[in-house]
Each structure stands twice: as structure tokens, then as C-alpha cells.
Design an enzyme around this catalytic site. Structure first.
Site, short mmCIF file in Angstrom:
data_model
loop_
_atom_site.label_atom_id
_atom_site.label_comp_id
_atom_site.label_asym_id
_atom_site.label_seq_id
_atom_site.Cartn_x
_atom_site.Cartn_y
_atom_site.Cartn_z
CE LYS A 10 -3.89 -2.28 2.28
NZ LYS A 10 -4.95 -2.16 3.29
CE1 TYR A 40 -9.50 -3.11 0.02
CE2 TYR A 40 -9.21 -1.02 -1.10
CZ TYR A 40 -8.71 -2.02 -0.29
OH TYR A 40 -7.43 -1.95 0.21
CG PHE A 54 -13.54 0.96 6.51
CD1 PHE A 54 -12.95 0.43 5.37
CD2 PHE A 54 -14.33 0.13 7.29
CE1 PHE A 54 -13.13 -0.89 5.03
CE2 PHE A 54 -14.50 -1.21 6.96
CZ PHE A 54 -13.91 -1.72 5.81
NE ARG A 62 -6.22 -13.05 5.14
CZ ARG A 62 -7.02 -11.99 5.14
NH1 ARG A 62 -6.84 -11.03 4.26
NH2 ARG A 62 -7.98 -11.86 6.03
CB THR A 83 -7.32 -5.79 9.66
OG1 THR A 83 -7.85 -6.93 9.01
CG2 THR A 83 -7.53 -4.57 8.78
NE ARG A 138 -2.28 -5.84 7.31
CZ ARG A 138 -3.31 -6.51 6.81
NH1 ARG A 138 -3.85 -7.52 7.49
NH2 ARG A 138 -3.81 -6.18 5.64
CG ASN A 167 -3.86 -2.49 6.73
OD1 ASN A 167 -3.70 -2.06 5.58
ND2 ASN A 167 -4.81 -3.35 7.03
CG HIS A 171 -5.19 -6.60 0.01
ND1 HIS A 171 -6.37 -6.74 0.68
CD2 HIS A 171 -5.22 -7.46 -1.04
CE1 HIS A 171 -7.12 -7.65 0.05
NE2 HIS A 171 -6.44 -8.09 -1.00
CD GLU A 200 -8.32 -9.80 -3.42
OE1 GLU A 200 -7.13 -10.03 -3.15
OE2 GLU A 200 -9.19 -9.59 -2.54
#
Ligand code: CMP
Length: 157
Positions: free
Chosen positions: A13, A53, A61, A89, A95, A106, A116, A119, A130
Site C-alpha cells: 500500500k 473492495y 471506512f 495471510r 488487519t 503488520r 496497514n 493487503h 483479485e
């Protein structure tokens, strides 16, 4: 599906780009025995974010998240490995960086739920969806990494 080679999508990100930690994060995946099979840097658009998303449509949010995701380019990476959706993951952690255990990406790098860092696809179905949003088939590569058998149990590769 357990014990199968899979592909998953990670998005580094804008905060990763801004903080100059993209290389460090990708290094973690490579050192874990996970292969990078696709990579590109793009500027997110509303169209791409609305697709990506889609399950968060209407959430409070989302407008702030979209603004953040468009604030700088992002790095999109397709990763391949055994059970890689679940493994990645777990490596990313929960998150919210404040709740993420040390040792996770994270947990080690952030304190935020919105900025964060990374993704990763939630499950195999999401990974396929995705990857399809951001990559054409000819942008995903198949190659031999000669060290890869050292990372896996016999017979798994
Ligand atoms: P990501 O893995 O990209 O999936 C959806 C994103 O929404 C998530 O990471 C967070 O960045 C963001 N998100 C989820 N819940 C919240 C929340 N309560 N407040 C702000 N952002 C959130």
C-alpha cells in the site's frame, strides 16, 4: 485447498512506498520460500478500487480507504507457493497493526488499521478474483527457482 500450490495477491500500500519498506517486505516472502511470479507498480483508480473492495461497498471506512489507496502508487505482487494464501495471510497478521503479533508484517511495521502496509487475498476464491482484476495471464510467469526444494517437505514439489 490444503497442500496445494496456489497463487495469491499482495498489494504493498502507499504507506509501504512512502516509508521505503517495499524491498524489506518482499524479502520476507522470498526468504520464506515463496516465489514472486508477477509484479507491477500502478496508480490505483476508482474503477479498480471499486472492483477490488466490492465486498466493502457501503462501509464507513471505504471513502477514506480509497483516498489513501490513491495517494501514491502501489506495488502489486502475485506470490506462488504451497498453501500460499493462508501462509501469506498469517505472515501479514491481523488487519489492525496495534493487534498484530510481533513477527508479522503488520505487527512489526505498523500501528494503524487503515494504513496497514499490505493487503493479501482472504481465500483462494478471492485470490483468483483479485489477481484477475490487476493482471493479464501473460503478466504472470512460471519459472524454476533452484533453491525452492530446500523449503518444502519431500514429495511436495
Ligand atoms: P485490506 O487487507 O486492504 O482489506 C480491506 C481494508 O479496509 C483493510 O485492509 C484495512 O486497510 C481497511 N479497513 C478495514 N476495517 C477498517 C476500519 N474499521 N477502519 C478503517 N479501515 C479499515
Amino acid at each position: 485447498m490444503a497442500n496445494s500450490f496456489q497463487k495469491t495477491l499482495v498489494i504493498l500500500k502507499p504507506d509501504s512506498i512512502h516509508r521505503g519498506i517495499v524491498g524489506e517486505i518482499l524479502d520476507r516472502f522470498e526468504q520464506k520460500g515463496i516465489k514472486i511470479v508477477g509484479a507491477k507498480m500502478i496508480k490505483m483508480t476508482d474503477l479498480l478500487l471499486d472492483k477490488h473492495y466490492a465486498q466493502h461497498k457501503g462501509k464507513h471506512f471505504l471513502p477514506r480507504l480509497k483516498k489513501f489507496m490513491k495517494s501514491l502508487p502501489v506495488v502489486l505482487v502475485v506470490l506462488e507457493g504451497l498453501d500460499v494464501v493462508r501462509v501469506v495471510r498469517n505472515m501479514c497478521g491481523p488487519t489492525d497493526g496495534k493487534n498484530a503479533p510481533p513477527g508479522t508484517i503488520r505487527g512489526d511495521y505498523g500501528m494503524s488499521i487503515s494504513a496497514n502496509i499490505i493487503h493479501s487475498s482472504e481465500d483462494l476464491k478471492a485470490a483468483k478474483r483479485e489477481i484477475g482484476i490487476f493482471f493479464n495471464k501473460n503478466e504472470i510467469f512460471s519459472y524454476l527457482r533452484p533453491d525452492i526444494h530446500f523449503y518444502y517437505d519431500d514429495g511436495e514439489i
